[in-house]
Design a protein around this motif. Structure first.
Motif, PDB file in Angstrom:
ATOM      1  N   TYR A 205      -9.074   0.117   3.592  1.00  0.00           N
ATOM      2  CA  TYR A 205      -8.150   1.255   3.626  1.00  0.00           C
ATOM      3  C   TYR A 205      -6.704   0.755   3.720  1.00  0.00           C
ATOM      4  O   TYR A 205      -5.814   1.236   3.006  1.00  0.00           O
ATOM      5  N   VAL A 206      -6.478  -0.236   4.600  1.00  0.00           N
ATOM      6  CA  VAL A 206      -5.124  -0.774   4.761  1.00  0.00           C
ATOM      7  C   VAL A 206      -4.652  -1.438   3.473  1.00  0.00           C
ATOM      8  O   VAL A 206      -3.490  -1.298   3.073  1.00  0.00           O
ATOM      9  N   ASP A 207      -5.540  -2.155   2.792  1.00  0.00           N
ATOM     10  CA  ASP A 207      -5.170  -2.771   1.518  1.00  0.00           C
ATOM     11  C   ASP A 207      -4.634  -1.731   0.548  1.00  0.00           C
ATOM     12  O   ASP A 207      -3.610  -1.951  -0.128  1.00  0.00           O
ATOM     13  N   ALA A 208      -5.333  -0.598   0.459  1.00  0.00           N
ATOM     14  CA  ALA A 208      -4.904   0.463  -0.457  1.00  0.00           C
ATOM     15  C   ALA A 208      -3.567   1.055  -0.015  1.00  0.00           C
ATOM     16  O   ALA A 208      -2.694   1.337  -0.847  1.00  0.00           O
ATOM     17  N   MET A 209      -3.393   1.230   1.298  1.00  0.00           N
ATOM     18  CA  MET A 209      -2.122   1.753   1.803  1.00  0.00           C
ATOM     19  C   MET A 209      -0.973   0.805   1.493  1.00  0.00           C
ATOM     20  O   MET A 209       0.113   1.229   1.065  1.00  0.00           O
ATOM     21  N   VAL A 210      -1.200  -0.483   1.729  1.00  0.00           N
ATOM     22  CA  VAL A 210      -0.142  -1.467   1.481  1.00  0.00           C
ATOM     23  C   VAL A 210       0.223  -1.491   0.009  1.00  0.00           C
ATOM     24  O   VAL A 210       1.409  -1.553  -0.360  1.00  0.00           O
ATOM     25  N   ASP A 211      -0.781  -1.417  -0.857  1.00  0.00           N
ATOM     26  CA  ASP A 211      -0.507  -1.420  -2.287  1.00  0.00           C
ATOM     27  C   ASP A 211       0.375  -0.233  -2.679  1.00  0.00           C
ATOM     28  O   ASP A 211       1.325  -0.389  -3.462  1.00  0.00           O
ATOM     29  N   ARG A 212       0.076   0.939  -2.106  1.00  0.00           N
ATOM     30  CA  ARG A 212       0.901   2.115  -2.415  1.00  0.00           C
ATOM     31  C   ARG A 212       2.309   1.961  -1.845  1.00  0.00           C
ATOM     32  O   ARG A 212       3.297   2.302  -2.506  1.00  0.00           O
ATOM     33  N   ARG A 213       2.407   1.442  -0.590  1.00  0.00           N
ATOM     34  CA  ARG A 213       3.718   1.337   0.048  1.00  0.00           C
ATOM     35  C   ARG A 213       4.609   0.322  -0.661  1.00  0.00           C
ATOM     36  O   ARG A 213       5.834   0.498  -0.711  1.00  0.00           O
ATOM     37  N   ARG A 214       4.040  -0.743  -1.193  1.00  0.00           N
ATOM     38  CA  ARG A 214       4.879  -1.750  -1.847  1.00  0.00           C
ATOM     39  C   ARG A 214       5.615  -1.161  -3.044  1.00  0.00           C
ATOM     40  O   ARG A 214       6.689  -1.642  -3.419  1.00  0.00           O
ATOM     41  N   HIS A 215       5.047  -0.112  -3.609  1.00  0.00           N
ATOM     42  CA  HIS A 215       5.705   0.543  -4.739  1.00  0.00           C
ATOM     43  C   HIS A 215       6.609   1.688  -4.300  1.00  0.00           C
ATOM     44  O   HIS A 215       7.469   2.131  -5.059  1.00  0.00           O
ATOM     45  N   SER A 216       6.393   2.187  -3.058  1.00  0.00           N
ATOM     46  CA  SER A 216       7.189   3.319  -2.592  1.00  0.00           C
ATOM     47  C   SER A 216       7.201   3.332  -1.073  1.00  0.00           C
ATOM     48  O   SER A 216       6.356   3.975  -0.433  1.00  0.00           O
ATOM     49  N   LEU A 217       8.152   2.613  -0.488  1.00  0.00           N
ATOM     50  CA  LEU A 217       8.249   2.556   0.963  1.00  0.00           C
ATOM     51  C   LEU A 217       8.692   3.903   1.523  1.00  0.00           C
ATOM     52  O   LEU A 217       9.495   4.608   0.913  1.00  0.00           O
ATOM     53  N   THR A 218       8.163   4.250   2.701  1.00  0.00           N
ATOM     54  CA  THR A 218       8.481   5.522   3.329  1.00  0.00           C
ATOM     55  C   THR A 218       8.932   5.272   4.771  1.00  0.00           C
ATOM     56  O   THR A 218       9.153   4.142   5.181  1.00  0.00           O
ATOM     57  N   ASP A 219       9.057   6.357   5.540  1.00  0.00           N
ATOM     58  CA  ASP A 219       9.525   6.248   6.919  1.00  0.00           C
ATOM     59  C   ASP A 219       8.328   6.227   7.857  1.00  0.00           C
ATOM     60  O   ASP A 219       8.019   7.206   8.532  1.00  0.00           O
ATOM     61  N   ASP A 220       7.613   5.111   7.889  1.00  0.00           N
ATOM     62  CA  ASP A 220       6.464   4.972   8.783  1.00  0.00           C
ATOM     63  C   ASP A 220       6.342   3.508   9.202  1.00  0.00           C
ATOM     64  O   ASP A 220       7.028   2.630   8.666  1.00  0.00           O
ATOM     65  N   LEU A 221       5.467   3.256  10.162  1.00  0.00           N
ATOM     66  CA  LEU A 221       5.343   1.917  10.721  1.00  0.00           C
ATOM     67  C   LEU A 221       4.879   0.900   9.690  1.00  0.00           C
ATOM     68  O   LEU A 221       5.387  -0.227   9.642  1.00  0.00           O
TER      69      LEU A 221
END
Length: 413
Positions: A205-221
């Motif tokens: 799950y974290v792998d998928a989250m990181v992959d999404r965040r690397r393309h679009s960083l947001t305001d979260d930890l």
């Protein structure tokens, strides 16, 4: 004596000193455990507990937690159970809480900015909203079971909000946390497959989250951790996975148990519950006091990496030592009327519930916020709360807290 000096040749071994024996693993009521601990502490600053020497005085607990000659045992509880290799060992040994030395300093330096008071404060409205929603489900009937109805459901939505996980995934996080947290039990060998399966699902799950965040960083930890960089160095994917798992392990059951323990303590002191309802400005002070008075982790374990002298006794290298936080927090040489719960208590020495030294709890600001705001909402919305039945605690030698906590309270007209 200077803590860094080596033991003298005439310093007696801690195991040969005929110290008092301290046993409270059979007790399921914290007041009785505190009585036994106080009795042992009155006889000296060190006793022999079920797993080795337990340091009991405020001074010695702080010293052990800050002295680099006492390290967190690699693999935490696993080594004491004969698990020193394999996939579960590899995961636990790589966790931030198990690391010492340069690698620990590097990781902590990189992630600490994400856990500042300012970073935590942005979660205040989330914390209040989560607790308000939970209390709303109970206020109409005038009774609830605090552990199952409120405490167990409280921290996961907050941690998920920190990470940026959507509400539809909260239950999955709760299930993973329940299974992964079994690694801190004393019967890990029976649970390994279940722990590893949950940990792998979380990693995916974290792998998928990181992959999404690397393309679009947001305001979260998680975005904050991805952004972290110092001297050109960033956190690796393995380190991001480890930190998310560590956050869940450190910030879920601790908060669940501490909230229930706090409510139990305040039910035993109804004047303090009523005072908090009238004075919500005391919420942070109330949180500090319940962390001191009823910590759900009675002790932290350390291993002596060399011979160390404490209170005139030699602690041999390799000895497992328990820094008894519950004892230090009620040391009468440090705290006035230490057995009294007083949410107006101020000044004096700080409680040691969050540890000390390089392993001081990174999430302490969040924990304080969760307990303070959670108690403030409950006191305001659940007046005249009192126990509706007996309260039994989990074993006090592991992460503890009430097993169940039935309460009744007045319903607003």
């Amino acid at each position: 004596m200077n803590v860094e000096t080596a033991p003298s040749r005439h310093c007696p071994d801690v195991f040969d000193a005929q110290l008092p024996v301290l046993a409270y693993e059979h007790v399921d009521e914290p007041a009785e455990a505190h009585r036994l601990i106080a009795e042992a502490r009155s006889r000296g600053p060190i006793a022999i507990g079920s797993h080795g020497p337990e340091v009991l005085s405020y001074e010695l607990v702080r010293r052990v937690l800050r002295d680099p000659r006492f390290c967190v045992p690699k693999g935490m509880f696993l080594q004491a159970q004969g698990i020193t290799s394999g996939p579960l060992w590899d995961r636990v040994a790589a966790n931030l809480i198990s690391l010492d030395g340069a690698e620990h300093h590097r990781l902590r330096r990189l992630v600490a900015p994400a856990f500042t008071p300012r970073g935590t404060a942005r979660l205040r409205s989330t914390v209040i909203d989560v607790m308000t929603d939970l209390v709303d489900l109970c206020t109409g009937c005038g009774h609830c079971e605090v552990v199952t109805d409120i405490a167990r459901k409280y921290p996961i939505p907050i941690i998920c909000a920190m990470l940026g996980a959507p509400p539809e995934d909260w239950q999955a996080f709760s299930d993973w946390t329940d299974d992964i947290f079994r690694v801190f039990a004393w019967n890990v060998s029976d649970q390994q497959d279940r722990i590893l399966a949950a940990w792998q699902e979380l990693d995916d799950y974290v792998d998928a989250m990181v992959d999404r965040r690397r393309h679009s960083l947001t305001d979260d930890l998680l975005s904050d951790l991805i952004r972290v960089e110092e001297g050109g160095e960033r956190l690796s994917l393995d380190e991001l996975r480890m930190l998310v798992a560590g956050l869940l392990m450190a910030g879920t059951d601790t908060t669940r148990n501490q909230l229930a323990a706090a409510v139990h303590a305040l039910c035993d002191h109804p004047d303090q519950w009523q005072l908090l309802a009238r004075r919500p400005d005391l919420a942070m002070r109330a949180a500090e006091e319940v962390f001191r008075h009823f910590p759900v982790a009675f002790g932290m374990i350390r291993t002596a990496v060399e011979d160390v002298e404490l209170a005139g006794l030699r602690i041999p290298a390799g000895t497992l030592v328990v820094a008894n936080l519950a004892s230090a927090n009620r040391d009468p040489s440090v705290f006035d009327e230490p057995d009294r719960l007083d949410i107006t208590r101020e000044g004096g020495s700080a409680m040691v519930t969050f540890g000390g030294g390089m392993h001081f709890c990174l999430g302490s600001h969040l924990a304080r916020l969760e307990i303070a705001e959670g108690l403030a909402v409950m006191a305001a919305r659940m007046p005249n709360m009192r126990l509706a039945g007996p309260v039994r605690w989990k074993p006090l030698t592991a992460l503890s807290g009430p097993v169940s906590l039935p309460v009744v309270f007045d319903v607003a007209a």
